[in-house]
Each structure stands twice: as structure tokens, then as C-alpha cells.
Design an enzyme around this catalytic site. Sequence first.
Site, short mmCIF file in Angstrom:
data_model
loop_
_atom_site.label_atom_id
_atom_site.label_comp_id
_atom_site.label_asym_id
_atom_site.label_seq_id
_atom_site.Cartn_x
_atom_site.Cartn_y
_atom_site.Cartn_z
N HIS A 78 8.79 17.87 -40.37
CA HIS A 78 8.16 16.45 -40.40
C HIS A 78 8.30 15.74 -41.37
O HIS A 78 8.36 14.39 -41.50
CB HIS A 78 6.68 16.65 -39.87
N HIS A 245 10.77 24.63 -31.21
CA HIS A 245 10.01 24.93 -30.31
C HIS A 245 9.98 26.59 -29.84
O HIS A 245 9.23 27.23 -28.96
CB HIS A 245 9.79 24.32 -28.83
#
EC number: 1.11.1.21
Length: 720
Positions: A78, A245
Site C-alpha cells: 500500500h 493474496h
Amino acid sequence: MTWSNQEWWPDLLRLDILDDNAAELNPYGEDFDYAEEFQKLDLDEVKADIQDVMTDSQEWWPADYGHYGPLFIRMAWHSAGTYRTLDGRAGAAGALQRLPPESSWPDNVNLDKARRVLQPVKLKYGRQLSWGDLIILAGNVALESMGFETYGFGGGRVDEYKSNEAVEWGPETEWETTDPERFEDEEVGSLKDPLANTVMGLIYVNPEGPYGEPDVEGSAANIREEFDRMAMDDEETVALIAGGHTFGKVHGADDETDVGPEPEAAPMEQQGLGWDHDFEKAGMITSGIEGPWNSTPTMWDTGYIDNLLDYEWEPHKGPGGAWQWQPATEEEREDIEKAPDAQDFDESEEPMMLTTDVALKRDDDYREILEDFQENPDHFQEAFARAWFKLIHRDMGPKDRLLGPEVPDEEFVWQDPVPDADYETVGAAEVAELEDAILDSDLDRTERVKTAWASASTYRDSDKRGGANGARIRLEPQRNWEANEPDVLADVLDTYEDIQAEFNESRDDDVRVSLADLIVLGGNIAVEQAAADAGYDVDVPFEPGRTDASAEQTDSDSFEPLEPKVDGFRNYIGDGDFNDFYGSLEERMVDKAELLNLSVTEMTALVGGMRALGATYGDSDRGVFTDDPGALTNDFFETVLDMDYEWEPVDEDAEVFEGFDRATGEKAWEATRFDLIFGSNARLRAHADVYGAEDGEEDLVEDFVAAWSKVMQADRFDLE
């Protein structure tokens, strides 16, 4: 509450974004050299310290699965993932994630805790390790600790200590909303420049789907546009999502718990931590979506891809009230391998998928890549390693800027490489010889100034791309950009190439000159001539050593975003079809100045000087307020301040103006908003007062030469 000037006058031109370029905001002082400090680190020791805190679950914020690795990966992702190619802003450099607004974005919920877990490491190494490097290195250490082999790490991210107010995030006034103004037409595929994220406060796209609905087709389109604006192709996109993920889980255990305000709105006693809540398992309210992607959330494997491809998935509302996906049948839900509960290992959780995950499966091109990764795990490993390295280093610029023992030997085309010189660069005697050759050519002064500016002013301090080094102005796409006047540019380049060839072929030693150096040298001596014509003897600094990049070293597609739509310094206005958030020409000029790392003074001197030199697009008379173009005078500022003229817009767009002599009514000048803003804006007029005064011309010449040299050498990282 006391209102600011901007609140009193919302349309006031914002010049404060240039102030940081003129100020020293580093608390370590102006002599601080982070690169020198970083090189003192024992990187293995730093990584061992990160490993220690990463596997030491804190009572105040327990780690999922006893391991902060997935949280650190999310933190690093992020931080780097805000980067966008259209203006090169955001990204991991500066560690802006720890400052507002990023520190309080909904997509960064609980990353304040990740940074607080790492605080002991930062305190131990102090000035030798920036937050920017620590955040990214922690992501790498996390991946390696869970069995993944990273491609490497390069340090050198210098921390910022003030939010970057130049970053345009969109028109929304609420988090996690999507204003129609964010898009040109419909949502998918039409984000306005320079945005990349499709939702305010989210890094990429809404994980539930466009507008919070489980629309997989729309989600795939959003993913493709967003990752394209990060310079990622389809394989890199799938590798990043699938690789990320593979680890960890998302948190949305219920939809009834009250969550406190974000860090920037939290009460003082929370000391910079936000999103406080009373849920019995700390950290279980984050995105609102609940569950892991696979049964091994702290291990590198193909579990995510296997689950996504081997099971059918259907949407449902999870315990957090958000759309998420579960295996489509009861039989599949019983069959799929469960993951341990993140806090209670005696319990288990059923894997889930996001709408954005299922979108990869339903999109034909993305699915083909997923299937290849499933069949070829080694390819998946390599693709994720390369894409991750690109993600976390994309805003760092050339490879030579990367520091430390883990910088890979390979140089990537996205790093805009230039070749090392395999010859001796020119010295003072050779420079004098080349100056004579340029002056003896048929190139006029204005052509040389405009070519040097067009080459060097592509530089963006945001991601260290562009600039004169490499002479990419002679390559596609730059040689055909409209702002560069391709036909004229071609003739100029032909002449420079002839001078280069004649000089290099005449040498019986190892001294050679690059086209990149010739272009800058030609502009510099044009400035010296212009100053001499105005009565000033100046030397424009010239540092040889640039080399010429090849087409193979140039990713032409990735240079498209650097094309100027307007250029206030050349008084260039494109076709006017602007799909962006800048409301006026003058705002675009200030934005360009910020990317060039210019102060208000430097921007003012450059515009006034370029007008005096007549260096305007198409040799237009717009803004050339002088009867003696080509001489470096202060005539531009004298005319801007002269009350003998009155100005009228030529049409309702009010982008071009005509100046009339008040006494005779005759048209005397033509100007654009780029010109008249120096008379209409109070702060810029204050600068015009200085340069337009009878004793101001010498100041203008001195400041213009300094600012010109700064732009010409902006990309010379080898001189730092």
C-alpha cells in the site's frame, strides 16, 4: 476558526506547492546525506531485527497466525502501490503513508499498527534507515520469511516530513465514495488524469466490485485500467494480485462493532493510532470482508490460484456486511481445505474470495495467465518476484540510485537506463571547439534554447524520470510530440548529429561527445549570447558526461505520460481537450514547475527569461513583450506591470488575450494566461515587481541562469 486564503478565495492560484522546493524540511539539516548514512548499515542485521519483531506477537496488537508478515506485505504494497505513471507522484519514496491523507485512508486501516510494531527498528537505526526504506524492506523480509525468494532490494528512499500537497487525489469529500467527476464518461476506462485509484481512499479498486456491487466484468475493467496506470501489464497485474493474496487474510468479523475515527481524527490519548474498537480479537475489523484466501496464509505456494480456479464461487454478504465470495455449493464448502483461525489455532476458517479475485478468473486474458501460473509454479515465482521488485522500486528512477548489497545486477527497461560511456568525455578545450562548431552552424539561438528545454524539461522529480541524459528527444515518442515542433526538431537534430559525427571522427584519442551533451551545450551558449546582448557577461555551467540511450533501452509506451499537454514555459497550449483535474492553464504551469522541483522564484525567472529569448511554441509572439527578442532583458515584466496597456480575452475561454494601448486603442501585444498570471496573482506580481524594476534586470539574468542550469542538470544523479 480562522479561514485560510485558499478558503476565502477558492480559485486563488495555489503556489504553496512550490514552497517545499525552496525550503529545507529535513530535521537532520541541509547537510544531511541519507545515501551516505544508509551505506553504514549492516543490512543483514537490519533484516534480522525486522524478522525478530515480525514473529514476536504483541499483546497490544496480536499478530495473525503469530506472524506479522502478511500485515507487513500489505503495508509495503500500500506504500508503493499509490504510484501512478501519469505524473509520477505518490509511491513508496518519502514514506508518505505515515502522513495524511494516506495515513488515514480506509484502505490503510490498521497499517498504523504495522508501523508501530516496526518502531523499535526505526529507533535503533535512526538517520541511517528511513521509514521509506524500512517499510519496503519489511515487506521483502516478510515474503522471504514465508518461503518466497525476492528479486532484491534497493535503498535510498529519503523521508518526507510534510504531506505532498501537489498530489491530486480526486474531487470527493468523503472516503470510499466515487464522484462522477472522477471519470470523464462512464466509470470503467475513463479515469481523469492523473488519477489511478478508482475510489477515494482506496489504493486501487473497490474489492467488493464497482460501486460496492459484485460486478466481476466491471471489476476486471477497473483492475486493468488502474494497473495500466501503474505501468503494469496483464501478467504483472495477475502476478501481483495472486502473489499478494497468497498470504494473510481480510478482516470483517462483524458489522455492528463501532470503530473509532482514523488516526488524523483520533483523540490525543491514542497517540496517532486510529480505528479503535472493542471487538474481542484485536485487528478483526479492517476492510469489512472476512476470511483467508487459502489454508496456508503464512506460506508461499499456489494455494490461492488453486482455490480460485478449482472451485466455483458465488457472491454473498459476509459477517462484516460486505460482498464477498464463497464456494458455490455446500459440497465444495465442505471440500475446500480450511485455514486455522488467525488467533485461535484450535478453530478454523473457510477461505473466501473478493470480487476482484473472481474477476481475474472470469476475464479470459487474466484467466489464461492464472492457468499458466498454476501449471508452472516456477513461472509464477519469477513473475511475482519481478513484478514485486518493479512495484516497490518504480518511483526510484535509474538503477544507479539504488543503494545496498541486494540491488540486482540486471537493469530493467522501466528504469530508463542510459549506457555507460566507453570513451573519455570532453574537457574544456573540446567544449570550446564544440561551441565554435555550434555557433558556425545554421542553428539559430531560439532553436537551440527550445531544443535544450524540450529535452531537459521532461524531467520529473516525482519519480526521477525524463531529463536530457539519454537524448531520448531523438527517439520515439518524444521526437514527434507536438510541443516539440517535430519538423523543426528534426532539422536541429540533424545538425547536431553532423557536428557530433564530424567531431568524433576527427579525434585520434578516446574523447567523444554525446548528442545529449551537445543539445544542452547548444542551449547553454544560446543563453550566454542572450545575456551578452542584454549587456551581461555570464557563464552557464556545463557538466559533460551524458550519454545517448538506444531505442532498445527505451520503453516508448511508458514515456507517453511525459508528453506535455501544455507548457507554460514555452507558451504552448495543446488541443485543449484536457481529461484531468487542473482547472486552468496557470494551474498546469505550476504543476509542471513542481514536477521540475522549482520554486516560485525559479518558475518566474524561467518564464520571463524564456519570453525574452522568444522561445515560444511555433515562434509565436504571445508573451514576447519586447522589441528585441533574443536578448535576456526584463522587458516581459516591464510590460506585465505597465498600466499603459489594457487586456481583453479574445473569446469566452479566456485563455488568450490581446493588449491594447490605452492612448491609441491599437493592439500592441498578445498573451496567454501563462503570461498575465504574473500580473493578476498578488504573489507572482510581487516577484514581477522585483524583476521589472530598473535595477531588476541583473537579478533576472542571474536567477534565470541558475534556474536554467538546475533544469539542464536535474537528472544528473551521477553528479550528486
